[in-house]
Design an enzyme around this catalytic site. Structure first.
Site, PDB file in Angstrom:
ATOM      1  CE1 TYR A 296       1.067  -0.159   4.549  1.00 20.24           C
ATOM      2  CE2 TYR A 296       0.174   2.083   4.772  1.00 20.24           C
ATOM      3  CZ  TYR A 296       1.398   1.124   5.065  1.00 20.24           C
ATOM      4  OH  TYR A 296       1.189   1.187   6.802  1.00 20.24           O
TER       5      TYR A 296
ATOM      6  CE  LYS B 249       3.016   2.865   2.954  1.00 21.13           C
ATOM      7  NZ  LYS B 249       2.743   3.264   4.926  1.00 21.13           N
TER       8      LYS B 249
ATOM      9  CD  GLU C  84      10.388   1.254  10.313  1.00 16.87           C
ATOM     10  OE1 GLU C  84       9.792   2.372   9.645  1.00 16.87           O
ATOM     11  OE2 GLU C  84      10.368   0.352  10.142  1.00 16.87           O
TER      12      GLU C  84
ATOM     13  CG  LEU D 136       8.726   1.828   4.491  1.00 15.12           C
ATOM     14  CD1 LEU D 136       8.536   0.850   3.744  1.00 15.12           C
ATOM     15  CD2 LEU D 136       7.770   3.310   4.744  1.00 15.12           C
TER      16      LEU D 136
HETATM   17  N1  PMP Z   1       7.774   3.389   8.761  1.00 19.22           N
HETATM   18  C1  PMP Z   1       6.851   2.633   8.608  1.00 19.22           C
HETATM   19  C2  PMP Z   1       6.792   1.076   9.471  1.00 19.22           C
HETATM   20  C3  PMP Z   1       5.536   3.571   8.590  1.00 19.22           C
HETATM   21  O1  PMP Z   1       4.561   2.590   8.143  1.00 19.22           O
HETATM   22  C4  PMP Z   1       4.993   4.594   8.460  1.00 19.22           C
HETATM   23  C5  PMP Z   1       4.157   4.783   7.487  1.00 19.22           C
HETATM   24  N2  PMP Z   1       3.162   4.336   6.175  1.00 19.22           N
HETATM   25  C6  PMP Z   1       6.975   5.682   7.853  1.00 19.22           C
HETATM   26  C7  PMP Z   1       7.886   4.713   8.196  1.00 19.22           C
HETATM   27  C8  PMP Z   1       7.089   7.016   7.306  1.00 19.22           C
HETATM   28  O2  PMP Z   1       6.835   6.553   5.808  1.00 19.22           O
HETATM   29  P1  PMP Z   1       6.009   7.828   5.241  1.00 19.22           P
HETATM   30  O3  PMP Z   1       6.728   9.367   5.076  1.00 19.22           O
HETATM   31  O4  PMP Z   1       6.539   7.052   3.461  1.00 19.22           O
HETATM   32  O5  PMP Z   1       4.806   8.243   5.056  1.00 19.22           O
END
Ligand code: PMP
Length: 293
Positions: free
Chosen positions: A33, A149, A182, A207
């Site tokens: 997603y 993701k 994270e 991620l």
């Molecule tokens: N890490 C994880 C585990 C996440 O789920 C997200 C948000 N989807 C992020 C980091 C941040 O990613 P983004 O800046 O692309 O929203």
């Protein structure tokens, strides 16, 4: 207003939208997603989000369901039909549906594609950012490919639920080496006493957030110092500032970690400034005039 969701080629009212009962996203978490911010009728960092979506599909061997141009039209049309000015647009692609089978052999349909968009109050988000958020740390119990993701979000969901019981708004996953990886749904950052902006390296353990990547552009533009390395909870508690990044939270100040205040317990000035400047460097793809009904 009736909410509309795109499912496999058609726009439907929520009450009419159907997903196959044997969809592999539902049975195996075999789906990926993306979430993009919508701001003043512009999709933020769409190209980067679509590039990551393409990578996630490639890593799992799910065929791309449509071209980049087609995605753009679906995203714009979904936002338009839901009349979203500020909020999010969500895309999900699963491998498809078929009689339950661990192997991919049983897949009988093309990938399942969903796109939805909903408003989110900017004022509400700003009120949270003015106060800052609290973090609860916990051991990382996720799989080894957090760089993809996927919708396998149960560990993150449980972690955030657990954080909530302690009054925290986000969980930080800590590796066996004692280093923060994270957040449950965000990337983790601290600012040292030497004004270094520190965030873990983008390995398979985290991620590579799009907000993280765009923030790095801002850090470079402003001549600030970026250091990609891990840090412990103790280092974060003793840091000058801390914050998280994600498409829904942007740069969100962290004021407390495991019950201990960070800095003076209020949002740090650099975090606040980075939050304010973020959209000066982000890509803003405005909806075409015809699509802003
Ligand atoms: N890490 C994880 C585990 C996440 O789920 C997200 C948000 N989807 C992020 C980091 C941040 O990613 P983004 O800046 O692309 O929203």
């Amino acid at each position: 207003m009736t909410k509309v969701v795109y499912v496999n080629g058609t726009y439907r009212r929520y009450s009419d939208a159907l997903i196959h009962a044997e969809d592999r996203g539902f049975q195996f978490g075999d789906a990926i997603y993306e979430v993009c911010e919508v701001r003043d009728r512009a999709v933020v960092d769409e190209d980067r989000h679509m590039a990551r979506l393409g990578r996630s599909l490639d890593e799992l061997g799910i065929p791309a369901p449509m071209s980049t141009g087609a995605w753009q039209r679906v995203i714009q049309e979904t936002i338009r039909r839901n009349r979203v000015k500020n909020g999010i647009v969500y895309l999900q692609v699963s491998r498809g549906a078929g009689p339950r089978n661990f192997l991919f052999d049983g897949v009988e349909t093309p990938p399942t594609v969903v796109c939805l968009s909903r408003p989110q109050s900017r004022a509400g988000q700003e009120a949270i950012a003015e106060k800052g958020i609290s973090i609860q740390s916990m051991p990382d119990n996720r799989w080894g490919r957090c760089d993809i993701k996927t919708v396998m979000l149960l560990p993150a969901s449980l972690a955030k639920e657990q954080a909530k019981t302690t009054g925290a708004q986000e969980a930080w996953f800590v590796g066996e080496d004692g280093k923060v990886r994270e957040g449950g749904s965000s990337n983790a950052w601290i600012i040292s006493k030497d004004n270094e902006l520190i965030t873990p390296k983008a390995t398979n353990e985290i991620l590579r957030g799009i907000t993280r990547t765009t923030l790095i552009d801002l850090i470079e533009r402003d001549g600030l110092t970026l250091v990609e390395r891990g840090f412990t909870i103790e280092e974060a508690q003793a840091a000058r500032e801390a914050f998280i990044t994600s498409a829904t939270n942007l740069v969100m100040p962290v004021v407390e970690i495991d019950g201990r205040p960070v800095g003076n317990g209020h949002p740090g000035s650099t975090s606040v400034r980075l939050r304010e400047s973020f959209h000066e460097v982000a890509q803003m793809r405005h909806l075409p005039a015809t699509a802003t009904a």
